[in-house]
Design an enzyme around this catalytic site. Sequence first.
Site, short mmCIF file in Angstrom:
data_model
loop_
_atom_site.label_atom_id
_atom_site.label_comp_id
_atom_site.label_asym_id
_atom_site.label_seq_id
_atom_site.Cartn_x
_atom_site.Cartn_y
_atom_site.Cartn_z
N GLU A 1 14.55 -55.79 -23.23
CA GLU A 1 14.58 -57.06 -22.50
C GLU A 1 14.01 -58.22 -23.30
OE1 GLU A 1 12.89 -56.66 -18.60
OE2 GLU A 1 14.48 -55.33 -17.92
N GLU B 1 17.43 -48.97 -17.27
CA GLU B 1 16.47 -49.15 -16.18
C GLU B 1 17.18 -49.59 -14.90
OE1 GLU B 1 13.02 -51.72 -16.76
OE2 GLU B 1 12.84 -51.01 -18.83
C1 BGP Z 1 11.41 -54.45 -16.61
C2 BGP Z 1 10.56 -53.86 -17.71
C3 BGP Z 1 9.81 -52.63 -17.31
C4 BGP Z 1 9.30 -52.64 -15.88
C5 BGP Z 1 10.30 -53.20 -14.89
C6 BGP Z 1 9.72 -53.45 -13.52
O1 BGP Z 1 11.56 -55.81 -16.84
O2 BGP Z 1 11.37 -53.52 -18.80
O3 BGP Z 1 8.82 -52.38 -18.25
O4 BGP Z 1 8.05 -53.15 -15.79
O5 BGP Z 1 10.86 -54.40 -15.34
O6 BGP Z 1 9.05 -54.66 -13.51
P1 BGP Z 1 7.73 -54.91 -12.70
O7 BGP Z 1 6.76 -53.92 -13.22
O8 BGP Z 1 7.35 -56.30 -12.99
O9 BGP Z 1 8.06 -54.69 -11.27
#
Ligand code: BGP
Length: 486
Positions: free
Chosen positions: A170, A387
């Site tokens: 990302e 993800e």
């Molecule tokens: C994405 C990241 C992850 C994870 C996920 C959930 O942007 O790649 O590392 O954290 O988001 O985000 P959050 O933890 O802010 O809910």
Amino acid sequence: MYHQQLDDFPENFLWGAASAAYQIEGAYQEDGKGISIWDTYAHTPGNTYQGTTGDVAIDHYHHLEEDVALMAKMGLKAYRFSVAWSRIIPDGEGTVNEAGLDFYRRLIHELRKNKIEPVLTLYHWDLPQALQDKYAGWESRQTIVAFKKYCEVLFKAFKDDVKYWVTFNEQNVFTSMGYRWGTHPPKLKNIKKMYEANHIINLANAEAINLFHELVPKGLIGPSFGYGPVYPLTGDPQDVLASVNADDFNNNWWLDVYCRGEYPYFMLKQLQKAKIAPNITEADRKLLKSAKPDFLGINYYHGGTVQTNRLEKQAETANQKDFSATDPYLMQPEADQAQSPEIPMFNSVSSPYLAKTEWGWEIDPIGFRIALRQVYEKYRLPIFVTENGLGAMDKLEDGQIHDSYRIKYLQEHLLAMKEAITDGVEMIGYCAWSFTDLLSWLNGYRKRYGFVYIDRDDNGERTQQRIPKDSFKWYQKIIAENGKQI
Ligand code: BGP
């Protein structure tokens, strides 16, 4: 397109789950690990939710075998994890720390032993602090040299055991949070620097891909991008134009570089006019053109809805005022216009059609199908969903977690993915975020995503006991049947 019958998932579809080093490992100073920018950032009061850090996290560093055993029990076909650069090269560019390599060697060995495909992310945001201090991190081309060296160490160490590699996680998110909103390290609000650093990361990405193809000819590599489709709020052509702008601004700015090796034309022109475009040399252009990812990683949580920007409207009434003549930093957005302060191309608004999670993230499984279709149509690269998942406040009741809401969320998204496959999208696999509960960068430990509950919270480490949730069993069955019945 309505399908009476959906196609099956491909035979070797990689059903997986994901994590990232800083969010799970802990042991932040053990076995020679150096400090990363996230260690420093989270230790600075006021930066994270209730001062939560990844110092201990879910202590995966000391639960490696137990965690992989749970993955094996679930029947996972793939596990995506990231390597902490500062474990491998503590100061980012100097001596290699064998103990750091050993940890990942053990992890990869355990995964292979259990027939789980490792998916290795090279960079999930935890830059060695030394590189930030010495070179201002991604603002300097010196960091590309350091990154290449780090990649070379990993490519050589794991070329026979890891087939799937992710370069940057990302890039759109960490550059925006770090340089636009000032909510991630290096905590700046400097748009010019953001575009400059982003360009340098693009070069690092291209260098890594080229080096990989030289050293790991049998492997596959690509970036993981945080993608969301963009919807116009209404059918008013003004709003539709705003959505075209937003797509350039949010998606194409990165994806075109990754997949076509060049910046999107209109967007670049806008940035040049506003005098905030990065400095791109001829050699840079050549390098970007030369690097071709083998697949595209997509992280999908939600898309976005936009409408025409009020500043733009005003500009039109004022007889096509030329924004290039104006200082872009003066165009500070009002609260609801926050997406493109440097060039008033669109306003982000809330969708009237979509429900939201407890953290206000829109829930949009159809958007997932749209995303996969759009990206595949445009770039024709196989897609690996790296993800997708739901953050929620799970409750432990009599030693169990009944997360039916998570099952529903995942079920709807898997169905959308199956529809996209039936539409014709070529897919390698799907990694749910996340395997275990873990640290949410800015939201602490109470925002849980995992199939496995971890007995720890924002106030303390507690027992760190691993407890499979209801969703664990549910996903186990999906995998066993290769998604036959979702
Ligand atoms: C994405 C990241 C992850 C994870 C996920 C959930 O942007 O790649 O590392 O954290 O988001 O985000 P959050 O933890 O802010 O809910």
